[in-house]
Design a protein around this motif. Structure first.
Motif, PDB file in Angstrom:
ATOM      1  N   ARG A 111       0.572  -1.203   0.035  1.00 18.48           N
ATOM      2  CA  ARG A 111      -0.005  -0.062  -0.099  1.00 18.48           C
ATOM      3  C   ARG A 111       0.897   1.256   0.044  1.00 18.48           C
ATOM      4  O   ARG A 111       0.407   2.164  -0.549  1.00 18.48           O
ATOM      5  CB  ARG A 111      -0.942  -0.070   1.083  1.00 18.48           C
ATOM      6  N   GLY A 112       1.896   1.051   0.777  1.00 14.82           N
ATOM      7  CA  GLY A 112       2.819   2.315   0.594  1.00 14.82           C
ATOM      8  C   GLY A 112       3.457   2.558  -0.675  1.00 14.82           C
ATOM      9  O   GLY A 112       3.581   3.955  -1.354  1.00 14.82           O
ATOM     10  N   VAL A 113       3.940   1.621  -1.388  1.00 17.31           N
ATOM     11  CA  VAL A 113       4.283   1.601  -2.578  1.00 17.31           C
ATOM     12  C   VAL A 113       3.158   2.054  -3.659  1.00 17.31           C
ATOM     13  O   VAL A 113       3.386   3.065  -4.710  1.00 17.31           O
ATOM     14  CB  VAL A 113       4.820   0.405  -3.265  1.00 17.31           C
ATOM     15  N   GLN A 114       2.104   1.708  -3.383  1.00 18.15           N
ATOM     16  CA  GLN A 114       0.975   2.319  -4.219  1.00 18.15           C
ATOM     17  C   GLN A 114       0.629   3.740  -4.081  1.00 18.15           C
ATOM     18  O   GLN A 114       0.358   4.478  -4.961  1.00 18.15           O
ATOM     19  CB  GLN A 114      -0.362   1.497  -3.931  1.00 18.15           C
ATOM     20  N   ARG A 115       0.796   4.190  -2.883  1.00 17.98           N
ATOM     21  CA  ARG A 115       0.744   5.791  -2.564  1.00 17.98           C
ATOM     22  C   ARG A 115       1.407   6.497  -3.135  1.00 17.98           C
ATOM     23  O   ARG A 115       1.326   7.646  -3.596  1.00 17.98           O
ATOM     24  CB  ARG A 115       0.710   5.672  -1.005  1.00 17.98           C
ATOM     25  N   LEU A 116       2.979   5.766  -3.283  1.00 24.13           N
ATOM     26  CA  LEU A 116       4.066   6.583  -3.773  1.00 24.13           C
ATOM     27  C   LEU A 116       3.936   6.662  -5.403  1.00 24.13           C
ATOM     28  O   LEU A 116       4.559   7.462  -5.701  1.00 24.13           O
ATOM     29  CB  LEU A 116       5.438   5.960  -3.374  1.00 24.13           C
ATOM     30  N   PHE A 117       3.463   5.583  -6.007  1.00 22.41           N
ATOM     31  CA  PHE A 117       3.379   5.601  -7.202  1.00 22.41           C
ATOM     32  C   PHE A 117       2.669   6.801  -8.099  1.00 22.41           C
ATOM     33  O   PHE A 117       3.721   7.182  -9.074  1.00 22.41           O
ATOM     34  CB  PHE A 117       2.542   4.559  -7.762  1.00 22.41           C
ATOM     35  N   LEU A 118       1.588   7.566  -7.830  1.00 24.67           N
ATOM     36  CA  LEU A 118       1.284   8.719  -8.570  1.00 24.67           C
ATOM     37  C   LEU A 118       2.081   9.796  -8.326  1.00 24.67           C
ATOM     38  O   LEU A 118       2.812  10.212  -9.362  1.00 24.67           O
ATOM     39  CB  LEU A 118      -0.212   8.939  -7.977  1.00 24.67           C
ATOM     40  N   PRO A 119       2.567  10.093  -7.281  1.00 23.86           N
ATOM     41  CA  PRO A 119       3.640  11.286  -7.084  1.00 23.86           C
ATOM     42  C   PRO A 119       4.977  11.066  -7.850  1.00 23.86           C
ATOM     43  O   PRO A 119       5.521  11.816  -8.533  1.00 23.86           O
ATOM     44  CB  PRO A 119       3.715  11.673  -5.512  1.00 23.86           C
ATOM     45  N   PHE A 120       5.285   9.755  -7.730  1.00 24.17           N
ATOM     46  CA  PHE A 120       6.433   9.378  -8.519  1.00 24.17           C
ATOM     47  C   PHE A 120       6.654   9.439 -10.111  1.00 24.17           C
ATOM     48  O   PHE A 120       7.267  10.160 -10.488  1.00 24.17           O
ATOM     49  CB  PHE A 120       6.931   7.900  -8.327  1.00 24.17           C
ATOM     50  N   VAL A 121       5.372   8.907 -10.505  1.00 27.69           N
ATOM     51  CA  VAL A 121       5.234   9.079 -12.142  1.00 27.69           C
ATOM     52  C   VAL A 121       4.989  10.436 -12.690  1.00 27.69           C
ATOM     53  O   VAL A 121       5.778  10.910 -13.518  1.00 27.69           O
ATOM     54  CB  VAL A 121       4.083   8.215 -12.360  1.00 27.69           C
ATOM     55  N   ALA A 122       4.258  11.016 -11.682  1.00 31.01           N
ATOM     56  CA  ALA A 122       3.730  12.731 -12.271  1.00 31.01           C
ATOM     57  C   ALA A 122       5.135  13.414 -12.149  1.00 31.01           C
ATOM     58  O   ALA A 122       5.284  14.311 -13.172  1.00 31.01           O
ATOM     59  CB  ALA A 122       2.721  13.225 -11.280  1.00 31.01           C
ATOM     60  N   THR A 123       5.895  13.245 -11.202  1.00 29.70           N
ATOM     61  CA  THR A 123       7.112  14.105 -10.998  1.00 29.70           C
ATOM     62  C   THR A 123       8.277  13.655 -11.782  1.00 29.70           C
ATOM     63  O   THR A 123       8.540  14.582 -12.595  1.00 29.70           O
ATOM     64  CB  THR A 123       7.628  14.328  -9.215  1.00 29.70           C
ATOM     65  N   LEU A 124       8.145  12.423 -12.116  1.00 27.55           N
ATOM     66  CA  LEU A 124       9.257  12.124 -13.092  1.00 27.55           C
ATOM     67  C   LEU A 124       8.753  12.750 -14.457  1.00 27.55           C
ATOM     68  O   LEU A 124       9.609  13.102 -15.196  1.00 27.55           O
ATOM     69  CB  LEU A 124       9.478  10.321 -13.326  1.00 27.55           C
ATOM     70  N   TRP A 125       7.658  12.386 -14.866  1.00 28.46           N
ATOM     71  CA  TRP A 125       7.103  13.100 -16.370  1.00 28.46           C
ATOM     72  C   TRP A 125       7.254  14.644 -16.116  1.00 28.46           C
ATOM     73  O   TRP A 125       7.897  15.113 -17.018  1.00 28.46           O
ATOM     74  CB  TRP A 125       5.676  12.629 -16.282  1.00 28.46           C
ATOM     75  N   LEU A 126       7.213  15.290 -15.197  1.00 23.97           N
ATOM     76  CA  LEU A 126       7.345  16.667 -15.076  1.00 23.97           C
ATOM     77  C   LEU A 126       8.726  16.998 -15.500  1.00 23.97           C
ATOM     78  O   LEU A 126       9.205  17.883 -15.991  1.00 23.97           O
ATOM     79  CB  LEU A 126       6.839  17.222 -13.713  1.00 23.97           C
TER      80      LEU A 126
ATOM     81  N   GLU B 258      -0.609  17.554  -5.226  1.00 23.82           N
ATOM     82  CA  GLU B 258      -1.843  16.925  -4.562  1.00 23.82           C
ATOM     83  C   GLU B 258      -1.687  15.549  -4.124  1.00 23.82           C
ATOM     84  O   GLU B 258      -1.975  15.419  -2.958  1.00 23.82           O
ATOM     85  CB  GLU B 258      -3.041  17.067  -5.475  1.00 23.82           C
ATOM     86  N   ALA B 259      -0.945  14.916  -4.847  1.00 25.67           N
ATOM     87  CA  ALA B 259      -0.292  13.488  -4.561  1.00 25.67           C
ATOM     88  C   ALA B 259       0.335  13.378  -3.239  1.00 25.67           C
ATOM     89  O   ALA B 259       0.311  12.883  -2.479  1.00 25.67           O
ATOM     90  CB  ALA B 259      -0.111  12.729  -5.573  1.00 25.67           C
ATOM     91  N   LEU B 260       1.387  14.332  -3.347  1.00 26.28           N
ATOM     92  CA  LEU B 260       2.475  14.387  -2.072  1.00 26.28           C
ATOM     93  C   LEU B 260       1.683  15.269  -0.972  1.00 26.28           C
ATOM     94  O   LEU B 260       2.042  14.725   0.232  1.00 26.28           O
ATOM     95  CB  LEU B 260       3.593  15.429  -2.509  1.00 26.28           C
ATOM     96  N   TRP B 261       0.733  15.987  -1.153  1.00 26.41           N
ATOM     97  CA  TRP B 261       0.062  16.693   0.009  1.00 26.41           C
ATOM     98  C   TRP B 261      -0.723  15.622   0.558  1.00 26.41           C
ATOM     99  O   TRP B 261      -0.888  15.206   1.948  1.00 26.41           O
ATOM    100  CB  TRP B 261      -0.497  17.813  -0.426  1.00 26.41           C
ATOM    101  N   SER B 262      -1.422  14.788  -0.322  1.00 26.49           N
ATOM    102  CA  SER B 262      -2.208  13.642   0.358  1.00 26.49           C
ATOM    103  C   SER B 262      -1.330  12.669   1.187  1.00 26.49           C
ATOM    104  O   SER B 262      -1.698  12.027   2.295  1.00 26.49           O
ATOM    105  CB  SER B 262      -2.776  12.986  -0.837  1.00 26.49           C
ATOM    106  N   LEU B 263      -0.088  12.408   0.890  1.00 26.42           N
ATOM    107  CA  LEU B 263       0.833  11.703   1.518  1.00 26.42           C
ATOM    108  C   LEU B 263       1.137  12.317   2.762  1.00 26.42           C
ATOM    109  O   LEU B 263       1.278  11.367   3.657  1.00 26.42           O
ATOM    110  CB  LEU B 263       2.015  11.453   0.615  1.00 26.42           C
ATOM    111  N   SER B 264       1.499  13.414   2.799  1.00 25.73           N
ATOM    112  CA  SER B 264       1.855  14.100   4.064  1.00 25.73           C
ATOM    113  C   SER B 264       0.559  14.082   5.217  1.00 25.73           C
ATOM    114  O   SER B 264       0.950  14.505   6.230  1.00 25.73           O
ATOM    115  CB  SER B 264       2.320  15.384   3.755  1.00 25.73           C
ATOM    116  N   GLY B 265      -0.483  13.623   4.775  1.00 24.54           N
ATOM    117  CA  GLY B 265      -1.507  13.572   5.831  1.00 24.54           C
ATOM    118  C   GLY B 265      -2.612  14.648   5.512  1.00 24.54           C
ATOM    119  O   GLY B 265      -3.474  15.034   6.555  1.00 24.54           O
ATOM    120  N   GLY B 266      -2.425  15.521   4.595  1.00 21.97           N
ATOM    121  CA  GLY B 266      -3.327  16.652   4.545  1.00 21.97           C
ATOM    122  C   GLY B 266      -4.541  16.021   3.751  1.00 21.97           C
ATOM    123  O   GLY B 266      -5.737  16.939   3.744  1.00 21.97           O
TER     124      GLY B 266
END
Length: 182
Positions: free
Chosen positions: A10-25, A147-155
């Motif tokens: 689940r931790g990897v799953q939550r990190l996947f979106l910010p990782f892919v979006a940031t890498l693409w950016l 948004e994905a990173l903010w969500s990870l931080s508990g926001g």
């Protein structure tokens, strides 16, 4: 309590979106806004060569962006709610990719082919539209990443997921309502 393997997945799953979006950016910024303009500043690089390198570079970038787009869709599907901003950004990204693939890149490729063949080309706004699409993709990726990173931080706590936006923005911590200095 979840098993350690499930928690890790689940931790990897939550990190996947910010990782892919940031890498693409990062890829988008590096290719479109750094490498491409700099290429035309090299005095020893002939214009036809720079144009051909640009055509090959952006053709490959477009293919890679479609892979990133598919990864983003999978990541959004796997991400916890709310997903409205995530779907909006993903949809915008796909729309810009379609516009580039179906209209802008073919028009720019034809223009480069005319220049390489020695033909005269009339000025167009295609490059301006392409830059606008690249800026729009960068903003969508930035919003998606943030948004994905903010969500990870508990926001994006559980109480915020089900409350109206105006209520979710308010802190449930009573200390936030204390008047300082009294």
């Amino acid at each position: 309590m979840l098993q350690p393997g499930i928690e890790a997945a689940r931790g990897v799953q939550r990190l996947f979106l910010p990782f892919v979006a940031t890498l693409w950016l990062g890829l988008l910024l590096g290719v479109s806004f750094l490498a491409t303009p700099v290429k035309f500043e090299a005095a020893s690089l002939a214009l036809p060569v720079a144009l051909e390198v640009g055509r090959v570079t952006f053709a490959l970038l477009a293919k890679v962006e479609w892979l990133f787009s598919a990864a983003i869709v999978v990541a959004v599907l796997l991400s916890p709610p709310p997903r409205l901003l995530r779907w909006s950004c993903s949809g915008a990204l796909m729309l810009f990719l379609l516009v580039q693939a179906l209209w802008l890149l073919p028009a720019l490729d034809a223009r480069v082919a005319d220049i390489l063949a020695g033909g005269a080309v009339a000025p167009t706004n295609h490059h301006l539209f392409y830059v606008g699409a690249e800026l729009s993709k960068a903003l969508a990726l930035l919003a998606l990443s943030a948004e994905a990173l903010w969500s990870l931080s508990g926001g994006n706590a559980d109480r915020d997921r089900h409350a109206p936006a105006s209520v979710a923005a308010l802190s449930s911590d009573s200390a936030a309502f204390r008047i300082q200095g009294n």
